[in-house]
Design a protein around this motif. Structure first.
Motif, PDB file in Angstrom:
ATOM      1  N   GLY A  23       0.803  -1.214   0.000  1.00 38.46           N
ATOM      2  CA  GLY A  23       0.000   0.000   0.000  1.00 38.46           C
ATOM      3  C   GLY A  23       0.832   1.257   0.000  1.00 38.46           C
ATOM      4  N   LYS A  27      -0.259   5.055   1.222  1.00 43.86           N
ATOM      5  CA  LYS A  27       0.355   5.541   2.463  1.00 43.86           C
ATOM      6  C   LYS A  27       1.140   6.830   2.207  1.00 43.86           C
ATOM      7  N   PHE A  52      -6.449   1.461   2.081  1.00 41.98           N
ATOM      8  CA  PHE A  52      -5.815   0.963   0.862  1.00 41.98           C
ATOM      9  C   PHE A  52      -6.879   0.347  -0.023  1.00 41.98           C
ATOM     10  N   GLU A  60      -6.246  -0.339   7.518  1.00 38.53           N
ATOM     11  CA  GLU A  60      -5.269  -0.935   8.420  1.00 38.53           C
ATOM     12  C   GLU A  60      -5.977  -1.573   9.596  1.00 38.53           C
ATOM     13  N   GLU A  82      -7.362  -4.844   6.106  1.00 46.20           N
ATOM     14  CA  GLU A  82      -6.382  -5.252   5.094  1.00 46.20           C
ATOM     15  C   GLU A  82      -6.228  -6.772   5.050  1.00 46.20           C
ATOM     16  N   ARG A  89      -0.335  -3.521   3.697  1.00 47.62           N
ATOM     17  CA  ARG A  89      -0.239  -2.110   4.066  1.00 47.62           C
ATOM     18  C   ARG A  89       1.042  -1.486   3.530  1.00 47.62           C
ATOM     19  N   TYR A  91       4.248   1.111   4.388  1.00 41.92           N
ATOM     20  CA  TYR A  91       5.060   1.542   5.521  1.00 41.92           C
ATOM     21  C   TYR A  91       5.785   2.812   5.096  1.00 41.92           C
ATOM     22  N   SER A 109       6.760   4.287  10.445  1.00 40.20           N
ATOM     23  CA  SER A 109       5.676   3.367  10.778  1.00 40.20           C
ATOM     24  C   SER A 109       6.089   2.548  11.985  1.00 40.20           C
TER      25      SER A 109
END
Length: 119
Positions: A23, A27, A52, A60, A82, A89, A91, A109
């Motif tokens: 993601g 992000k 996402f 998340e 997710e 996800r 980061y 993250s």
């Protein structure tokens, strides 16, 4: 992995970041919006709940109140964590230099178990 930086009014770079994971684009965009539009510091920007994908909308795990996800379903929006959506996800890591003081602030993250260092 993706990375980008921001240039301040004086022409100097004042923000740099990188992201990785499934993601990463979502992000990266969310962190930038949080910093540029909502004036968040980098760690706060990274820590905000993230989403996402769109079909279904994936979020998340354990970052949004379950009532919010249920509310989306009432509007006909398919929402899943997710994990349930089979998504990965993103980061993020970034550092920002205050153009006035020259001091740096960073964000990473939390589930990366990393830290930032700069000079």
């Amino acid at each position: 992995m993706t990375g980008l930086s921001g240039v301040g009014a004086d022409g100097a770079t004042d923000f740099g970041s990188a992201a990785t994971g499934g993601g990463l684009h979502a992000k990266t965009l969310q962190v930038l919006v949080n910093i540029l539009d909502f004036n968040m510091d980098p760690q706060t920007a990274v820590d905000t709940p993230a989403f996402f994908g769109w079909n279904p909308a994936a979020f998340e795990l354990a970052t949004f109140d379950p009532n919010i996800l249920d509310g989306l379903k009432e509007f006909g929006i398919k929402a899943a964590t997710e994990k349930d959506a089979g998504m990965s996800r993103g980061y993020s890591v970034g550092i920002q230099i205050d153009p006035t003081t020259g001091k740096s602030k960073g964000g990473v993250s939390r589930d990366l178990e990393g830290e930032l260092a700069g000079y």
